[in-house]
Scaffold this active site. Structure first.
Site, PDB file in Angstrom:
ATOM      1  N   GLY A  17      62.655  56.394  45.369  1.00  0.00           N
ATOM      2  CA  GLY A  17      61.648  55.549  44.730  1.00  0.00           C
ATOM      3  C   GLY A  17      60.290  56.215  44.771  1.00  0.00           C
ATOM      4  O   GLY A  17      59.259  55.553  44.676  1.00  0.00           O
ATOM      5  N   ASP A  67      69.975  57.726  40.432  1.00  0.00           N
ATOM      6  CA  ASP A  67      70.171  56.297  40.701  1.00  0.00           C
ATOM      7  C   ASP A  67      70.785  56.216  42.098  1.00  0.00           C
ATOM      8  O   ASP A  67      71.899  56.704  42.318  1.00  0.00           O
ATOM      9  CB  ASP A  67      71.114  55.717  39.642  1.00  0.00           C
ATOM     10  CG  ASP A  67      71.505  54.271  39.924  1.00  0.00           C
ATOM     11  OD1 ASP A  67      71.179  53.741  40.997  1.00  0.00           O
ATOM     12  OD2 ASP A  67      72.173  53.677  39.053  1.00  0.00           O
ATOM     13  N   SER A 146      61.776  44.121  53.512  1.00  0.00           N
ATOM     14  CA  SER A 146      60.840  43.135  52.936  1.00  0.00           C
ATOM     15  C   SER A 146      60.590  42.031  53.953  1.00  0.00           C
ATOM     16  O   SER A 146      61.518  41.591  54.652  1.00  0.00           O
ATOM     17  CB  SER A 146      61.449  42.515  51.673  1.00  0.00           C
ATOM     18  OG  SER A 146      60.672  41.400  51.254  1.00  0.00           O
ATOM     19  N   TYR A 159      68.023  39.036  46.665  1.00  0.00           N
ATOM     20  CA  TYR A 159      67.064  40.048  47.135  1.00  0.00           C
ATOM     21  C   TYR A 159      66.896  39.969  48.653  1.00  0.00           C
ATOM     22  O   TYR A 159      66.954  40.990  49.353  1.00  0.00           O
ATOM     23  CB  TYR A 159      65.720  39.837  46.430  1.00  0.00           C
ATOM     24  CG  TYR A 159      64.635  40.806  46.842  1.00  0.00           C
ATOM     25  CD1 TYR A 159      64.576  42.091  46.318  1.00  0.00           C
ATOM     26  CD2 TYR A 159      63.665  40.439  47.777  1.00  0.00           C
ATOM     27  CE1 TYR A 159      63.578  42.987  46.707  1.00  0.00           C
ATOM     28  CE2 TYR A 159      62.664  41.314  48.166  1.00  0.00           C
ATOM     29  CZ  TYR A 159      62.622  42.591  47.622  1.00  0.00           C
ATOM     30  OH  TYR A 159      61.640  43.467  48.020  1.00  0.00           O
ATOM     31  N   VAL A 160      66.712  38.747  49.143  1.00  0.00           N
ATOM     32  CA  VAL A 160      66.516  38.554  50.591  1.00  0.00           C
ATOM     33  C   VAL A 160      67.754  39.030  51.367  1.00  0.00           C
ATOM     34  O   VAL A 160      67.639  39.686  52.406  1.00  0.00           O
ATOM     35  CB  VAL A 160      66.187  37.080  50.893  1.00  0.00           C
ATOM     36  CG1 VAL A 160      66.229  36.809  52.395  1.00  0.00           C
ATOM     37  CG2 VAL A 160      64.824  36.707  50.323  1.00  0.00           C
ATOM     38  N   ILE A 192      52.775  43.846  48.114  1.00  0.00           N
ATOM     39  CA  ILE A 192      51.919  45.031  48.063  1.00  0.00           C
ATOM     40  C   ILE A 192      51.592  45.286  46.591  1.00  0.00           C
ATOM     41  O   ILE A 192      52.474  45.172  45.730  1.00  0.00           O
ATOM     42  CB  ILE A 192      52.664  46.261  48.651  1.00  0.00           C
ATOM     43  CG1 ILE A 192      53.136  45.984  50.101  1.00  0.00           C
ATOM     44  CG2 ILE A 192      51.792  47.513  48.576  1.00  0.00           C
ATOM     45  CD1 ILE A 192      52.055  45.822  51.140  1.00  0.00           C
TER      46      ILE A 192
HETATM   47  P1  NAP Z   1      57.978  50.121  42.310  1.00  0.00           P
HETATM   48  O1  NAP Z   1      56.545  50.397  42.081  1.00  0.00           O
HETATM   49  O2  NAP Z   1      58.780  49.466  41.239  1.00  0.00           O
HETATM   50  O3  NAP Z   1      58.680  51.484  42.763  1.00  0.00           O
HETATM   51  C1  NAP Z   1      60.064  51.544  42.983  1.00  0.00           C
HETATM   52  C2  NAP Z   1      60.588  52.818  42.364  1.00  0.00           C
HETATM   53  O4  NAP Z   1      62.002  52.873  42.632  1.00  0.00           O
HETATM   54  C3  NAP Z   1      60.405  52.840  40.840  1.00  0.00           C
HETATM   55  O5  NAP Z   1      60.043  54.114  40.379  1.00  0.00           O
HETATM   56  C4  NAP Z   1      61.805  52.479  40.370  1.00  0.00           C
HETATM   57  O6  NAP Z   1      62.100  52.951  39.074  1.00  0.00           O
HETATM   58  C5  NAP Z   1      62.649  53.164  41.411  1.00  0.00           C
HETATM   59  N1  NAP Z   1      64.015  52.674  41.406  1.00  0.00           N
HETATM   60  C6  NAP Z   1      64.461  51.433  41.104  1.00  0.00           C
HETATM   61  N2  NAP Z   1      65.794  51.387  41.161  1.00  0.00           N
HETATM   62  C7  NAP Z   1      66.215  52.629  41.482  1.00  0.00           C
HETATM   63  C8  NAP Z   1      67.472  53.216  41.660  1.00  0.00           C
HETATM   64  N3  NAP Z   1      68.606  52.526  41.477  1.00  0.00           N
HETATM   65  N4  NAP Z   1      67.553  54.511  41.997  1.00  0.00           N
HETATM   66  C9  NAP Z   1      66.421  55.239  42.143  1.00  0.00           C
HETATM   67  N5  NAP Z   1      65.194  54.751  41.950  1.00  0.00           N
HETATM   68  C10 NAP Z   1      65.090  53.458  41.637  1.00  0.00           C
HETATM   69  O7  NAP Z   1      58.179  49.180  43.580  1.00  0.00           O
HETATM   70  P2  NAP Z   1      57.440  49.144  45.005  1.00  0.00           P
HETATM   71  O8  NAP Z   1      56.642  47.904  45.025  1.00  0.00           O
HETATM   72  O9  NAP Z   1      56.811  50.450  45.326  1.00  0.00           O
HETATM   73  O10 NAP Z   1      58.699  48.880  45.931  1.00  0.00           O
HETATM   74  C11 NAP Z   1      59.207  49.868  46.805  1.00  0.00           C
HETATM   75  C12 NAP Z   1      60.109  49.183  47.799  1.00  0.00           C
HETATM   76  O11 NAP Z   1      59.349  48.234  48.545  1.00  0.00           O
HETATM   77  C13 NAP Z   1      61.255  48.408  47.165  1.00  0.00           C
HETATM   78  O12 NAP Z   1      62.440  48.613  47.913  1.00  0.00           O
HETATM   79  C14 NAP Z   1      60.801  46.972  47.256  1.00  0.00           C
HETATM   80  O13 NAP Z   1      61.886  46.077  47.302  1.00  0.00           O
HETATM   81  C15 NAP Z   1      60.025  47.002  48.551  1.00  0.00           C
HETATM   82  N6  NAP Z   1      59.036  45.935  48.672  1.00  0.00           N
HETATM   83  C16 NAP Z   1      57.999  45.858  47.790  1.00  0.00           C
HETATM   84  C17 NAP Z   1      57.089  44.842  47.931  1.00  0.00           C
HETATM   85  C18 NAP Z   1      55.933  44.688  46.980  1.00  0.00           C
HETATM   86  O14 NAP Z   1      55.301  43.625  46.979  1.00  0.00           O
HETATM   87  N7  NAP Z   1      55.589  45.691  46.182  1.00  0.00           N
HETATM   88  C19 NAP Z   1      57.211  43.910  48.977  1.00  0.00           C
HETATM   89  C20 NAP Z   1      58.273  44.023  49.855  1.00  0.00           C
HETATM   90  C21 NAP Z   1      59.187  45.057  49.700  1.00  0.00           C
HETATM   91  P3  NAP Z   1      61.858  51.950  37.831  1.00  0.00           P
HETATM   92  O15 NAP Z   1      60.390  51.814  37.680  1.00  0.00           O
HETATM   93  O16 NAP Z   1      62.519  52.657  36.692  1.00  0.00           O
HETATM   94  O17 NAP Z   1      62.528  50.653  38.189  1.00  0.00           O
END
Ligand code: NAP
Length: 255
Positions: A17, A67, A146, A159-160, A192
């Site tokens: 990611g 992926d 999370s 998700y949870v 975030i």
């Molecule tokens: P983000 O900005 O969407 O970044 C996630 C990245 O992972 C994106 O580039 C996405 O690509 C990529 N991705 C998605 N599915 C994938 C797959 N199957 N294989 C490889 N890459 C993949 O999200 P983020 O907010 O930084 O989130 C990062 C992590 O933190 C996640 O696991 C999320 O659940 C967790 N998290 C986030 C928050 C929040 O509020 N931001 C809170 C709690 C936990 P695409 O853009 O093409 O989908």
């Protein structure tokens, strides 16, 4: 093989990611610490842009489009990083997706999709690199879970559950690999400000980031760098006595 400088040991790291949000910031932090970085993301252009920017700043970095739910693709991408930069000693798993709907509406394929990326993806990536770490008797794994898996959250059962699985997997691996110099910790962030959160705001699923900031005990929005700084520390030599922990980065939302 690790290279020791006067101040730090330079290692090979992988961030899934890494093309966006938290993962991108983690990649930047690890590069700033001198580490070689494999940026893995399903978004090939985003991963390449992050890797190119890291190289422009003087770091060693490469991008791989993958992926994380595809085990064969994960093995291949890790193999490319290994061949270019050596055994993988640091892994941060930030690739993830979210979904929100009332529990009765979660169809089996939606459940499977979330589990496949968030939980099985973490399994695929950790299992692909653990041999490198065991061989070197040193490793750092940080999973991104999370805070919703700590507190529960409505209309996000799939998700949870996937993130609760990540926390459990993290603790299990921490026990299994502690005698091998490998630490495994998880960061369960609250909301975030990343593209993922912005999409949720746009869809009306969560309040605007400014409103969230006002509701947050520390009175500001969580930023990718808040998570990345904690992850970078957990990946450092100094963090060797910390394992199996869920290190909340949540501005006081969950204490
Ligand atoms: P983000 O900005 O969407 O970044 C996630 C990245 O992972 C994106 O580039 C996405 O690509 C990529 N991705 C998605 N599915 C994938 C797959 N199957 N294989 C490889 N890459 C993949 O999200 P983020 O907010 O930084 O989130 C990062 C992590 O933190 C996640 O696991 C999320 O659940 C967790 N998290 C986030 C928050 C929040 O509020 N931001 C809170 C709690 C936990 P695409 O853009 O093409 O989908």
């Amino acid at each position: 093989m690790p290279t020791t400088t006067a101040t730090a040991t330079i290692r090979t790291s992988v961030v899934t990611g890494g093309g966006s949000g938290i993962g991108q910031s983690v990649a930047e932090h690890l590069a700033a610490a001198g580490h070689r970085v494999g940026v893995l993301d399903q978004n090939a252009d985003a991963a390449e842009k992050v890797a190119a920017d890291l190289r422009a700043s003087g770091a060693e970095a490469l991008a791989q489009a993958v992926d994380v739910s595809d085990r064969t693709a994960v093995e291949k991408a890790m193999g490319v990083v290994r061949e270019r930069f050596g055994p993988i000693e640091i892994l941060v798993t930030s690739a993830g997706i979210e979904s929100q709907m009332p529990y009765p509406e979660i169809a089996q394929d939606e459940w499977d999709r979330i589990i496949a990326v968030n939980l099985t993806g973490t399994f695929n990536c950790t299992q692909s690199v653990i041999g490198d770490m065991q061989a070197g008797q040193w490793g750092r794994i940080v999973t991104i879970s999370s805070s919703s898996a700590q507190s529960g959250a409505p209309e996000r059962a799939h998700y949870v559950a996937s993130k609760g699985g990540v926390i459990g997997l993290t603790k299990a691996l921490a026990f299994e690999y502690a005698p091998h110099g490998i630490t495994v910790n998880t960061i369960p962030p609250s909301i975030i400000a990343t593209p993922m959160a912005e999409k949720a705001v746009e869809a009306g699923l969560v309040p605007a980031i400014e409103d969230l900031a006002a509701m947050t005990p520390v009175r500001r929005a969580g930023l990718p760098g808040d998570v990345a700084a904690a992850a970078a520390f957990l990946c450092s030599d100094q963090a060797g006595f910390i394992t199996g922990q869920a290190i909340g980065v949540n501005g006081g939302w969950y204490i």
